[in-house]
Design a protein around this motif. Sequence first.
Motif, PDB file in Angstrom:
ATOM      1  N   ALA A 232       0.831  -1.213   0.000  1.00 37.02           N
ATOM      2  CA  ALA A 232       0.000   0.000   0.000  1.00 37.02           C
ATOM      3  C   ALA A 232       0.858   1.253   0.000  1.00 37.02           C
ATOM      4  O   ALA A 232       0.546   2.234  -0.682  1.00 37.02           O
ATOM      5  CB  ALA A 232      -0.926  -0.017   1.221  1.00 37.02           C
ATOM      6  N   ALA A 233       1.969   1.216   0.737  1.00 36.29           N
ATOM      7  CA  ALA A 233       2.828   2.404   0.842  1.00 36.29           C
ATOM      8  C   ALA A 233       3.488   2.748  -0.486  1.00 36.29           C
ATOM      9  O   ALA A 233       3.636   3.929  -0.828  1.00 36.29           O
ATOM     10  CB  ALA A 233       3.892   2.172   1.909  1.00 36.29           C
ATOM     11  N   VAL A 234       3.895   1.743  -1.257  1.00 34.35           N
ATOM     12  CA  VAL A 234       4.565   2.048  -2.519  1.00 34.35           C
ATOM     13  C   VAL A 234       3.567   2.616  -3.526  1.00 34.35           C
ATOM     14  O   VAL A 234       3.914   3.482  -4.341  1.00 34.35           O
ATOM     15  CB  VAL A 234       5.301   0.809  -3.071  1.00 34.35           C
ATOM     16  CG1 VAL A 234       4.348  -0.213  -3.672  1.00 34.35           C
ATOM     17  CG2 VAL A 234       6.341   1.223  -4.096  1.00 34.35           C
ATOM     18  N   VAL A 235       2.315   2.167  -3.466  1.00 33.40           N
ATOM     19  CA  VAL A 235       1.285   2.745  -4.334  1.00 33.40           C
ATOM     20  C   VAL A 235       0.992   4.185  -3.918  1.00 33.40           C
ATOM     21  O   VAL A 235       0.845   5.074  -4.772  1.00 33.40           O
ATOM     22  CB  VAL A 235       0.017   1.880  -4.299  1.00 33.40           C
ATOM     23  CG1 VAL A 235      -1.158   2.594  -4.967  1.00 33.40           C
ATOM     24  CG2 VAL A 235       0.272   0.540  -4.982  1.00 33.40           C
ATOM     25  N   ASP A 236       0.928   4.449  -2.613  1.00 32.71           N
ATOM     26  CA  ASP A 236       0.730   5.818  -2.134  1.00 32.71           C
ATOM     27  C   ASP A 236       1.871   6.726  -2.604  1.00 32.71           C
ATOM     28  O   ASP A 236       1.641   7.873  -2.992  1.00 32.71           O
ATOM     29  CB  ASP A 236       0.636   5.848  -0.606  1.00 32.71           C
ATOM     30  CG  ASP A 236      -0.656   5.234  -0.081  1.00 32.71           C
ATOM     31  OD1 ASP A 236      -1.611   5.101  -0.882  1.00 32.71           O
ATOM     32  OD2 ASP A 236      -0.705   4.879   1.114  1.00 32.71           O
ATOM     33  N   TRP A 237       3.090   6.221  -2.542  1.00 31.58           N
ATOM     34  CA  TRP A 237       4.243   7.000  -3.016  1.00 31.58           C
ATOM     35  C   TRP A 237       4.093   7.336  -4.494  1.00 31.58           C
ATOM     36  O   TRP A 237       4.334   8.472  -4.920  1.00 31.58           O
ATOM     37  CB  TRP A 237       5.528   6.213  -2.783  1.00 31.58           C
ATOM     38  CG  TRP A 237       6.705   6.759  -3.522  1.00 31.58           C
ATOM     39  CD1 TRP A 237       7.519   7.788  -3.127  1.00 31.58           C
ATOM     40  CD2 TRP A 237       7.196   6.318  -4.807  1.00 31.58           C
ATOM     41  NE1 TRP A 237       8.487   8.021  -4.087  1.00 31.58           N
ATOM     42  CE2 TRP A 237       8.316   7.141  -5.117  1.00 31.58           C
ATOM     43  CE3 TRP A 237       6.810   5.333  -5.710  1.00 31.58           C
ATOM     44  CZ2 TRP A 237       9.040   6.986  -6.303  1.00 31.58           C
ATOM     45  CZ3 TRP A 237       7.518   5.172  -6.887  1.00 31.58           C
ATOM     46  CH2 TRP A 237       8.622   5.994  -7.174  1.00 31.58           C
TER      47      TRP A 237
END
Length: 449
Positions: A232-237
């Motif tokens: 989820a964090a890499v997509v948010d980035w």
Amino acid sequence: MEALREAIRSGRLAPGSRLPPYRTLAVDLGVSRNTVAEAYAELVEEGWLTARQGSGTRVARRAQPLPQTRPPAPKGRLRTVHDLQPSSPDAAAFPRADWTASVRRALAAAPNEAFGVGDPRGRRELREALVEYLARARGVRTRADRIVICSGFAHGLELLSAILDGPVAVEAYGLSFHRSIIEHAGHGTIPLEVDAGGARVQDLPATGAEAVLLTPAHQYPTGGPLRPERRAAVVDWARATGGLVIEDDYDGVFRYDREPVGAVQGLDPDHVVYMGSTSKSLSPALRVGWMVLPGRLAGRVAEAKGGRELVTGVVDQLAFADLVASGAYDRHVRRMRGIYRRRRDRLIAVLAQRAPHVQVSGIAAGLHAVLDLPPGTEAAALRGARRQGLALDGLGAYRHPASTAPPRDGLVIGYGTPSEHAYAAALDALCLALPGPSGAAEAPPARGR
């Protein structure tokens, strides 16, 4: 036949050892049963083997060693006997009958225009088949006009690198030739350290990278999926910065202990490039791969590829499309998942018995495992492997030169390549090559040999 002579001459096949039946060895080697039978018969005549009804074919028992029929290898040169590199699947398992049937059906159904100048995006039949298959098997969301066929992951990465502008973050442990492709295109590569949860994508904002290359289904080579919160964090980035996630779905279909982890692409098709190929599921010789692209990039990548199809043959594309649509590809993957799982379990069991001090990791998926070694022992273990005729890799070969984390010692063991009849000998040689509990090169005790 020469390989069998050498195995007997060197003592790897001990007197009295029983050889595989004709049919089994023929399947492993991809040759006819008659070819194996003729080879066995010739070796029996030469005195290398004996054959008795009800006892099978065995290595002949001799009081004196057989004479050398060729000069020994020059000093300092060690011959590879067992291939445990994590580079390819079992070549003997290629589904020849299904592939032949698919080729015939594809050729019969192909329109005349299929044999003209090819579309750089690839054949429509294959792209449409992949839309359905990838949605079902990997949770990928796309349309046929957002797929570009390539010759494999390296080719796809080359095409992407041609349209990127800035530096690319990569996993601190990964394939060096992937980094070379990116760097050859003029982009710097920035390492993201890797731990038990996969790449530390939380460090991405500090890198200034435009894109990040990840193996989220099964980190290569250390093993393990990218944790859900990091996915989820890499997509948010990517959403916040306009960055691009390049997803190498390495070993995504070969998960053993639970259902496969879905693709990150399914979380945000507009910011993730999903890439896969047939190199592990079928054969690296096939040279068929695919790129599932955000809409804004599909045209640019096709343009970078050129005005016509130059890298992947039309017949292979049409045949693979039929293999997928007919269900034969699914059946092959299921069958190979069972075979590779049994090989993985056998590796774990042998190590538990003969080298219990060695920790095995990265075993939930894929075609390889990592044997963690005491600090400072990797080089000695690699030398021991070479002496045993083993081809395998150390973790050091995958480490990014700019990584700041302490190096991790270990061996990367591929269990996909050896044929069934050769696997036991390969595991035996591996155990002899491993350092003992103290870190010294102590050969574990042999098992009843």
